[in-house]
Design an enzyme around this catalytic site. Structure first.
Site, short mmCIF file in Angstrom:
data_model
loop_
_atom_site.label_atom_id
_atom_site.label_comp_id
_atom_site.label_asym_id
_atom_site.label_seq_id
_atom_site.Cartn_x
_atom_site.Cartn_y
_atom_site.Cartn_z
N LEU A 1 42.53 27.84 40.02
CA LEU A 1 41.29 28.28 39.89
C LEU A 1 40.03 26.91 40.26
O LEU A 1 40.43 25.75 39.75
CB LEU A 1 40.81 28.91 38.83
CG LEU A 1 41.41 30.28 38.46
CD1 LEU A 1 40.95 30.61 37.11
CD2 LEU A 1 41.03 31.41 39.53
N ASP A 2 38.95 27.44 40.94
CA ASP A 2 38.02 26.08 40.93
C ASP A 2 37.78 25.51 39.54
O ASP A 2 37.83 26.44 38.74
CB ASP A 2 36.97 26.60 41.73
CG ASP A 2 37.31 26.92 43.24
OD1 ASP A 2 38.18 26.61 43.75
OD2 ASP A 2 36.48 27.47 43.71
N ARG A 3 37.43 24.31 39.40
CA ARG A 3 36.85 23.65 38.23
C ARG A 3 35.87 24.64 37.43
O ARG A 3 36.00 24.94 36.18
CB ARG A 3 36.14 22.23 38.41
CG ARG A 3 36.02 21.52 37.34
CD ARG A 3 35.71 20.19 37.62
NE ARG A 3 35.55 19.08 36.52
CZ ARG A 3 35.71 18.12 36.51
NH1 ARG A 3 35.91 17.43 37.57
NH2 ARG A 3 35.73 17.20 35.42
N THR B 1 35.03 27.79 37.89
CA THR B 1 35.47 29.19 37.96
C THR B 1 36.32 29.56 36.52
O THR B 1 37.27 28.77 36.31
CB THR B 1 36.41 29.46 39.08
OG1 THR B 1 35.69 29.37 40.11
CG2 THR B 1 36.90 31.18 39.02
N HIS C 1 38.14 27.52 47.99
CA HIS C 1 36.81 28.08 47.57
C HIS C 1 36.42 29.33 48.35
O HIS C 1 35.36 29.47 49.12
CB HIS C 1 35.76 26.91 48.20
CG HIS C 1 35.86 25.67 47.19
ND1 HIS C 1 35.04 24.73 47.34
CD2 HIS C 1 36.27 25.44 46.04
CE1 HIS C 1 35.26 23.82 46.38
NE2 HIS C 1 36.04 24.40 45.47
#
Length: 231
Positions: A53-55, A57, A151
């Site tokens: 997961l993105d930082r 998110t 992303h």
């Protein structure tokens, strides 16, 4: 302490807080702590991340506890057998539902097919002047990425001109600045709230849910969204 959502002999899932990196990455920069290290310390054994997961998110992050299970689960993700559901707050009122089929360029400048399905759940219009408008409109959506590109959701919602509120790199920084100045909020409102897959050993259907954090709730309260299903 990380919130553990699911655990058995082979799998473990956490509710990753916004701001926590999954692991060291050239593209994400450095950090003092990483999810993989924190979970290893918390449970006292090695873990293997199945996806990322993105930082910024928040939400469900799945790990395996052995390499054999990692191989099986990685194949499930690669062949799109795992359903990932996110909620997000977007600028403006997006369509009631839509499939975004828009190729994305990855970190190595290679174009990849990317598909996202979303449905609009709720809409809001508040007395917050923005540019030439006297009010500001937002919507809550549930998004299901059929592919797992870097992303992807952030880029896809930017592509349809409804960026995720609080997203800096692929969002509307004027809108983000307005929220920071008005409400003191710079939260990226993207949360992985549900993961559905078949257990790699028992073949049982597994459904994991993750609650939103207090900052996401605060944004929802400002917009009068009913987020009880996610909190």
């Amino acid at each position: 302490m990380l919130e553990i959502l699911y655990r058995d002999e082979h799998l473990i899932a956490i509710n990753k807080p916004s701001g926590l990196l999954v692991h060291k990455s050239f593209y994400s920069g450095e950090a003092d702590t990483y999810a993989i290290q924190e979970l290893k310390k918390q449970i006292g054994r090695k873990v293997y991340p199945v996806h990322r997961l993105d930082r910024k998110t928040s939400g469900i992050l799945l790990f395996t506890l052995d390499k054999e299970t990692l191989k099986i689960m990685s194949e499930q993700f690669a062949t799109r057998q795992v359903e990932k559901k996110y909620i997000a707050i977007l600028r403006g009122w997006a369509k009631e539902e839509e499939t975004i089929d828009y190729d994305l360029v990855n970190e190595n400048e290679i174009k990849q097919n990317a598909i996202t399905y979303y449905q609009r759940l709720q809409t809001s219009e508040i007395d917050l002047p923005f540019l030439k408008h006297q009010t500001s409109r937002y919507c809550l959506v549930e998004a299901i990425p059929e592919t797992g590109r870097f992303h992807q959701l952030r880029k896809h919602f930017k592509h349809i001109l409804h960026p995720i509120l609080g997203c800096r790199k692929h969002g509307c920084n004027k809108q983000n600045k307005l929220w920071l100045q008005t409400f003191g909020i710079n939260k990226m409102t993207l949360h992985a709230h549900q993961l559905i897959f078949e257990h790699p050993l028992t073949n049982q259907k597994i459904i994991i849910n993750a609650k939103i954090d207090d900052e996401f709730k605060r944004v929802g309260d400002i917009l009068n969204f009913d987020l009880s299903a996610y909190s």
